[in-house]
Enzyme design. Sequence first.
Site, PDB file in Angstrom:
ATOM      1  N   PRO A   1       0.831  -1.205   0.000  1.00 44.61           N
ATOM      2  CA  PRO A   1       0.000   0.000   0.000  1.00 44.61           C
ATOM      3  C   PRO A   1       0.866   1.255   0.000  1.00 44.61           C
ATOM      4  O   PRO A   1       1.860   1.326   0.709  1.00 44.61           O
ATOM      5  CB  PRO A   1      -0.774  -0.117   1.316  1.00 44.61           C
ATOM      6  CG  PRO A   1       0.074  -0.985   2.196  1.00 44.61           C
ATOM      7  CD  PRO A   1       0.792  -1.929   1.279  1.00 44.61           C
TER       8      PRO A   1
ATOM      9  N   SER B   1      -4.069   1.390  -0.288  1.00 42.36           N
ATOM     10  CA  SER B   1      -3.913   2.177   0.937  1.00 42.36           C
ATOM     11  C   SER B   1      -5.217   2.829   1.381  1.00 42.36           C
ATOM     12  O   SER B   1      -5.950   3.404   0.568  1.00 42.36           O
ATOM     13  CB  SER B   1      -2.859   3.278   0.728  1.00 42.36           C
ATOM     14  OG  SER B   1      -2.820   4.108   1.877  1.00 42.36           O
TER      15      SER B   1
ATOM     16  N   LYS C   1       0.986  -5.642   9.072  1.00 48.70           N
ATOM     17  CA  LYS C   1       2.148  -4.976   8.483  1.00 48.70           C
ATOM     18  C   LYS C   1       2.778  -4.105   9.559  1.00 48.70           C
ATOM     19  O   LYS C   1       2.147  -3.156  10.026  1.00 48.70           O
ATOM     20  CB  LYS C   1       1.684  -4.124   7.301  1.00 48.70           C
ATOM     21  CG  LYS C   1       2.755  -3.405   6.541  1.00 48.70           C
ATOM     22  CD  LYS C   1       2.173  -2.842   5.253  1.00 48.70           C
ATOM     23  CE  LYS C   1       3.207  -2.191   4.367  1.00 48.70           C
ATOM     24  NZ  LYS C   1       3.630  -0.887   4.829  1.00 48.70           N
TER      25      LYS C   1
ATOM     26  N   HIS D   1       8.311  -0.468   6.934  1.00 52.72           N
ATOM     27  CA  HIS D   1       7.627   0.665   6.290  1.00 52.72           C
ATOM     28  C   HIS D   1       8.585   1.364   5.316  1.00 52.72           C
ATOM     29  O   HIS D   1       8.570   2.580   5.155  1.00 52.72           O
ATOM     30  CB  HIS D   1       7.108   1.644   7.347  1.00 52.72           C
ATOM     31  CG  HIS D   1       5.829   2.330   6.963  1.00 52.72           C
ATOM     32  ND1 HIS D   1       4.592   1.960   7.452  1.00 52.72           N
ATOM     33  CD2 HIS D   1       5.579   3.362   6.116  1.00 52.72           C
ATOM     34  CE1 HIS D   1       3.664   2.737   6.935  1.00 52.72           C
ATOM     35  NE2 HIS D   1       4.234   3.596   6.115  1.00 52.72           N
TER      36      HIS D   1
ATOM     37  N   ARG E   1      10.679   4.348   6.540  1.00 52.42           N
ATOM     38  CA  ARG E   1      10.037   5.670   6.652  1.00 52.42           C
ATOM     39  C   ARG E   1       9.549   5.978   8.063  1.00 52.42           C
ATOM     40  O   ARG E   1       9.090   7.067   8.335  1.00 52.42           O
ATOM     41  CB  ARG E   1       8.840   5.732   5.690  1.00 52.42           C
ATOM     42  CG  ARG E   1       9.239   5.637   4.245  1.00 52.42           C
ATOM     43  CD  ARG E   1       8.058   5.303   3.352  1.00 52.42           C
ATOM     44  NE  ARG E   1       7.179   6.406   3.059  1.00 52.42           N
ATOM     45  CZ  ARG E   1       7.411   7.359   2.170  1.00 52.42           C
ATOM     46  NH1 ARG E   1       8.540   7.352   1.490  1.00 52.42           N
ATOM     47  NH2 ARG E   1       6.543   8.327   1.951  1.00 52.42           N
TER      48      ARG E   1
ATOM     49  N   ASP F   1       8.784  -7.208   2.677  1.00 53.46           N
ATOM     50  CA  ASP F   1       8.397  -5.881   2.188  1.00 53.46           C
ATOM     51  C   ASP F   1       9.526  -4.900   2.465  1.00 53.46           C
ATOM     52  O   ASP F   1       9.899  -4.683   3.621  1.00 53.46           O
ATOM     53  CB  ASP F   1       7.116  -5.458   2.937  1.00 53.46           C
ATOM     54  CG  ASP F   1       6.720  -4.028   2.676  1.00 53.46           C
ATOM     55  OD1 ASP F   1       6.443  -3.698   1.510  1.00 53.46           O
ATOM     56  OD2 ASP F   1       6.673  -3.236   3.642  1.00 53.46           O
ATOM     57  N   GLY F   2      10.087  -4.317   1.407  1.00 53.37           N
ATOM     58  CA  GLY F   2      11.108  -3.278   1.627  1.00 53.37           C
ATOM     59  C   GLY F   2      12.388  -3.551   0.877  1.00 53.37           C
ATOM     60  O   GLY F   2      13.006  -4.606   1.030  1.00 53.37           O
TER      61      GLY F   2
ATOM     62  N   ARG G   1      14.243  -4.265  -5.481  1.00 55.13           N
ATOM     63  CA  ARG G   1      14.461  -3.507  -6.729  1.00 55.13           C
ATOM     64  C   ARG G   1      14.899  -4.406  -7.883  1.00 55.13           C
ATOM     65  O   ARG G   1      15.077  -3.938  -8.992  1.00 55.13           O
ATOM     66  CB  ARG G   1      15.555  -2.442  -6.541  1.00 55.13           C
ATOM     67  CG  ARG G   1      15.327  -1.462  -5.394  1.00 55.13           C
ATOM     68  CD  ARG G   1      14.238  -0.445  -5.705  1.00 55.13           C
ATOM     69  NE  ARG G   1      14.133   0.519  -4.630  1.00 55.13           N
ATOM     70  CZ  ARG G   1      13.362   0.344  -3.533  1.00 55.13           C
ATOM     71  NH1 ARG G   1      12.605  -0.743  -3.412  1.00 55.13           N
ATOM     72  NH2 ARG G   1      13.344   1.252  -2.586  1.00 55.13           N
TER      73      ARG G   1
ATOM     74  N   ARG H   1       8.186   1.467  -3.342  1.00 57.96           N
ATOM     75  CA  ARG H   1       8.700   2.519  -4.221  1.00 57.96           C
ATOM     76  C   ARG H   1       8.848   2.043  -5.662  1.00 57.96           C
ATOM     77  O   ARG H   1       8.663   2.839  -6.587  1.00 57.96           O
ATOM     78  CB  ARG H   1      10.042   3.022  -3.700  1.00 57.96           C
ATOM     79  CG  ARG H   1       9.917   3.791  -2.380  1.00 57.96           C
ATOM     80  CD  ARG H   1      11.269   4.304  -1.930  1.00 57.96           C
ATOM     81  NE  ARG H   1      11.237   4.929  -0.620  1.00 57.96           N
ATOM     82  CZ  ARG H   1      11.236   4.259   0.539  1.00 57.96           C
ATOM     83  NH1 ARG H   1      11.246   2.926   0.555  1.00 57.96           N
ATOM     84  NH2 ARG H   1      11.222   4.910   1.679  1.00 57.96           N
TER      85      ARG H   1
END
Length: 404
Positions: A80, A109, A257, A281, A284, A312-313, A316, A336
């Site tokens: 989200p 979200s 989460k 997160h 963040r 999650d995180g 790439r 992202r």
Amino acid sequence: MFMSEPINIAALRERARARLPRPLFEFVDGGAEDEVTLNANRESFRELRVLPRLFTDVSEIDLSATIAGRQLTVPILFSPAGLVGVVHPAGETAPAIVARRHGTLAIVSGHGTYSLEEVAQIQPSPGWFNIFPWGERDRYGAMIDRARSAGFTGLCLTVDTTVAGNRERDIRNGWTAPPRLGSHLHEYAIHPRWVVNLMRHRRCTLRNFAPQPPPLRSFARRASHAAASTIDLISRSFSWEDLEWIRAQWEGPLALKGAFSVRDAIRAAECGIDVLLVGNHGGRQLDGLPSGLEQLALLRDALQGRVDLILDGGVRRGLDIVKAICIGASAVSIGRAWVYGLAAGGVSGVEQALTILERELRTVMALLGARSIRELDASFLLGAGLQLEPHSRRPLQASRCDSP
Ligand SMILES: Cc1cc2nc3c(=O)[nH]c(=O)nc-3n(C[C@H](O)[C@H](O)[C@H](O)COP(=O)(O)O)c2cc1C
């Protein structure tokens, strides 16, 4: 449409940087305080090495994965991300559309610039809905009812935002929602297309709570301080009993989460969650947390398959996905990576992000000699300080290869 295909997620990120005014790009790209955790999310992927298995037939590669009993065509979910209508007018609808098209799952979200009903109208069967502990039970309970009526099939509760993370880039940039164009006027002036989109669509406030777009005059003033925080809505006294209460209200899959320690993860499993998103997160919120990858093996061992783990995180690369699954994740979730795609090209940019990762994943699996997601395990990894199961070893036997 793109002038040329972006070669990887880093190239999508550069496009996002070019398309967005700096305060916006930094809102997406940045993390909390010294960004130690943000950087750890990438570094721990980089530090881990892989080992291939020779001579497996990889002419067919099966990327399907199962999360909470639901089969996905690729082991990649959309995390989200709220307030992304400011990035591109397609906002939170874009991952829902792309996930549906590609047979995977978006978590939409609750802090979106589209209400959950608007998302469901644009994309029926929109996926899972992301709730927060907004105020008291009657408030988030009402949102759960709305999500059910709109056709969301799963819930994801975010619990690591008790207060706003200290994101210093946003403070320096005077970032607010709606954005005040009087701050950093130059940055906005050199991105006229972005400004026109903002004015025309006004997707920059939390539509689940205030369905009307903000008045045009709200963009005009200079910001005097950092973001009027979405997090002001969130209760600071949410409890384990409240989690149990949510579990009792919701019959479908429930993901948590933001639980990071083994102790909390076990407690959450006892409360009946089905899925744990293992992450911080995206760096963040609390700086100083380990990366999800660093924590994954411990959680896998502690939970013993009682809940599905989603890393999650920091994802790439397709290779990152392989590494997370080798350690014990059932799938990964991207944040992202898709938001860069959104900034670069709306719905088709989000699709690009997914396609890039899927293509890289196929290549890595073929090179590793892994035919399916189910086959990925720690035997494809070289330790690098993580607590992993020992590589599968068997005694060397004399064979024809050894014969003189
Ligand atoms: C712009 C932006 C908005 C976000 N909004 C939310 C949100 O509304 N709810 C939530 O649980 N996480 C939110 N996150 C965190 C993501 O869900 C995810 O945990 C994080 O982005 C993963 O790290 P990655 O960006 O390195 O993939 C947001 C992240 C970004 C970049």
